[in-house]
Design a protein around this motif. Structure first.
Motif, PDB file in Angstrom:
ATOM      1  N   GLU A  49      27.972  42.341  99.295  1.00 56.51           N
ATOM      2  CA  GLU A  49      28.876  41.577  98.445  1.00 56.51           C
ATOM      3  C   GLU A  49      28.159  41.056  97.210  1.00 56.51           C
ATOM      4  O   GLU A  49      26.934  40.877  97.214  1.00 56.51           O
ATOM      5  CB  GLU A  49      29.465  40.391  99.223  1.00 56.51           C
ATOM      6  CG  GLU A  49      30.358  40.790 100.381  1.00 56.51           C
ATOM      7  CD  GLU A  49      31.008  39.579 101.039  1.00 56.51           C
ATOM      8  OE1 GLU A  49      30.553  38.434 100.772  1.00 56.51           O
ATOM      9  OE2 GLU A  49      31.974  39.771 101.804  1.00 56.51           O
ATOM     10  N   LYS A  53      32.495  38.907  96.928  1.00 56.76           N
ATOM     11  CA  LYS A  53      33.423  40.036  97.049  1.00 56.76           C
ATOM     12  C   LYS A  53      32.643  41.311  97.333  1.00 56.76           C
ATOM     13  O   LYS A  53      31.535  41.493  96.827  1.00 56.76           O
ATOM     14  CB  LYS A  53      34.229  40.214  95.753  1.00 56.76           C
ATOM     15  CG  LYS A  53      35.117  39.026  95.404  1.00 56.76           C
ATOM     16  CD  LYS A  53      35.857  39.300  94.098  1.00 56.76           C
ATOM     17  CE  LYS A  53      36.738  38.118  93.726  1.00 56.76           C
ATOM     18  NZ  LYS A  53      37.453  38.361  92.435  1.00 56.76           N
ATOM     19  N   PRO A  54      33.216  42.216  98.159  1.00 58.11           N
ATOM     20  CA  PRO A  54      32.535  43.496  98.408  1.00 58.11           C
ATOM     21  C   PRO A  54      32.331  44.257  97.095  1.00 58.11           C
ATOM     22  O   PRO A  54      33.239  44.332  96.271  1.00 58.11           O
ATOM     23  CB  PRO A  54      33.508  44.254  99.316  1.00 58.11           C
ATOM     24  CG  PRO A  54      34.390  43.203  99.910  1.00 58.11           C
ATOM     25  CD  PRO A  54      34.503  42.119  98.873  1.00 58.11           C
ATOM     26  N   THR A  57      34.586  49.079  97.796  1.00 56.93           N
ATOM     27  CA  THR A  57      35.660  49.191  98.775  1.00 56.93           C
ATOM     28  C   THR A  57      36.101  50.657  98.790  1.00 56.93           C
ATOM     29  O   THR A  57      36.615  51.166  97.785  1.00 56.93           O
ATOM     30  CB  THR A  57      36.847  48.289  98.403  1.00 56.93           C
ATOM     31  OG1 THR A  57      36.396  46.931  98.306  1.00 56.93           O
ATOM     32  CG2 THR A  57      37.942  48.384  99.460  1.00 56.93           C
ATOM     33  N   SER A  59      38.296  53.652 100.657  1.00 57.05           N
ATOM     34  CA  SER A  59      39.433  53.914 101.546  1.00 57.05           C
ATOM     35  C   SER A  59      39.753  55.399 101.542  1.00 57.05           C
ATOM     36  O   SER A  59      39.314  56.145 100.670  1.00 57.05           O
ATOM     37  CB  SER A  59      40.659  53.105 101.098  1.00 57.05           C
ATOM     38  OG  SER A  59      41.008  53.428  99.765  1.00 57.05           O
ATOM     39  N   THR A  63      34.782  54.485 107.150  1.00 57.34           N
ATOM     40  CA  THR A  63      33.467  54.125 106.624  1.00 57.34           C
ATOM     41  C   THR A  63      32.575  53.665 107.774  1.00 57.34           C
ATOM     42  O   THR A  63      33.056  53.310 108.842  1.00 57.34           O
ATOM     43  CB  THR A  63      33.560  53.014 105.567  1.00 57.34           C
ATOM     44  OG1 THR A  63      34.219  51.873 106.135  1.00 57.34           O
ATOM     45  CG2 THR A  63      34.330  53.490 104.352  1.00 57.34           C
ATOM     46  N   LYS A 153      36.921  51.485  94.920  1.00 55.78           N
ATOM     47  CA  LYS A 153      37.008  50.365  93.992  1.00 55.78           C
ATOM     48  C   LYS A 153      35.646  49.681  93.967  1.00 55.78           C
ATOM     49  O   LYS A 153      35.088  49.379  95.018  1.00 55.78           O
ATOM     50  CB  LYS A 153      38.084  49.371  94.422  1.00 55.78           C
ATOM     51  CG  LYS A 153      38.178  48.155  93.508  1.00 55.78           C
ATOM     52  CD  LYS A 153      39.192  47.146  94.023  1.00 55.78           C
ATOM     53  CE  LYS A 153      39.204  45.897  93.132  1.00 55.78           C
ATOM     54  NZ  LYS A 153      40.147  44.859  93.641  1.00 55.78           N
ATOM     55  N   LYS A 175      28.094  54.812 102.745  1.00 56.63           N
ATOM     56  CA  LYS A 175      29.236  54.280 103.484  1.00 56.63           C
ATOM     57  C   LYS A 175      30.039  55.376 104.188  1.00 56.63           C
ATOM     58  O   LYS A 175      30.619  55.147 105.255  1.00 56.63           O
ATOM     59  CB  LYS A 175      30.155  53.487 102.544  1.00 56.63           C
ATOM     60  CG  LYS A 175      29.634  52.085 102.223  1.00 56.63           C
ATOM     61  CD  LYS A 175      30.594  51.351 101.328  1.00 56.63           C
ATOM     62  CE  LYS A 175      30.175  49.888 101.171  1.00 56.63           C
ATOM     63  NZ  LYS A 175      30.362  49.088 102.393  1.00 56.63           N
TER      64      LYS A 175
END
Length: 269
Positions: A49, A53-54, A57, A59, A63, A153, A175
């Motif tokens: 982070e 905040k990460p 991200t 998707s 992961t 993101k 990841k």
């Protein structure tokens, strides 16, 4: 004036000639100069982070939990509208944790701080896009299915510029696939470094490498990935105990990290 100087002794002539120089230096000492003074900035683990905040991200595909850190590095410099004087420049030249740079090399896009920030954030967004393209192309080439579904993101707050590109790409790979054999790309280490990335995976040079090595060591890194063209600059002020690994492509960087984790042969500057 010349005839008068001719009748003076050498010490007297030198003393008299030095007066205009001393006056000029006196004026220069208080005059603003076209330089910026830079120093090591913060680092950010792209696997973790930043400011709560990460950073990444991902998707579209499962992961994996990661260990170790991939720390992108930064420098901070006096702003384009800040006054830098002769004393600041001299101080910067004689300190290893400072660097004096022509202001137009640090802020080539203008002298308005808001415009500079917007320009740098635009570079960061473009870098994020290229990092995603490069990482997914690498994963496809290495047999990872479903990459067309992946969305990424990245959030590094107000950190701008393109120099985090390599580390964003490495973070995406770690990841989604790790080292390709079930382990972490980092081998559990704290890896730091810098480098731009192109969509085809080529790693490009950046500025302030010698300062970035100091920020990396300060934040616990033992390995620093550096664009090969900047090995000499990185070696110049390398902190004790920091291992430099030169890189030119994303695939070559992954290979070097795999070799490092296994205790194999790793490129050196």
């Amino acid at each position: 004036m010349l005839s008068r100087l001719a009748r003076l002794s050498r010490p007297q002539a030198l003393a008299l000639s030095a007066l205009p120089v001393a006056a000029l230096l006196g004026v220069t000492a208080f005059a603003p100069l076209p330089f910026s003074v830079a120093q090591p900035g913060g680092t950010a683990d792209v696997l973790g982070e930043h400011e709560g905040k990460p950073v990444l991200t991902v998707s579209g595909l499962p992961t994996r939990e990661t260990e170790g850190q991939l720390r992108m590095t930064t420098i901070v410099a006096t702003g384009p509208q800040m006054t830098v004087r002769l004393g600041d420049v001299i101080d910067g030249w004689f300190r290893t944790d400072r660097a004096v740079m022509p202001r137009d090399s640090v802020y080539p896009e203008g002298d308005n701080e808001k415009e500079v920030e917007e320009h740098n954030l635009g570079d960061m967004r473009e870098s994020q896009d290229d990092a995603t393209k490069a990482a997914l192309a690498y994963l496809r080439k290495n047999g990872v299915d479903g990459t067309e579904k992946v969305q990424v993101k990245a959030d590094l707050g107000k950190i701008g510029g393109p120099s985090a590109g390599l580390f964003l790409a490495l973070g995406i790979i770690d990841k989604l696939d790790g080292n390709g054999s079930g382990g972490d790309l980092t081998g559990g280490r704290t890896i730091a470094g810098t480098g731009t990335i192109q969509a085809d995976g080529k790693v490009g040079a950046v500025g302030g490498v010698s300062l970035k090595t100091r920020g990396a060591a300060r934040d616990g890194a033992t390995v620093f990935l550096v664009p090969k063209a900047e090995c000499e600059a990185a070696e110049a002020e390398k902190p004790k105990g920091l291992r430099l690994v030169p890189v030119t492509t994303l695939s070559g960087t992954v290979d070097a990290l795999r070799a490092l984790a296994k205790g194999g042969k790793v490129p050196t500057c």
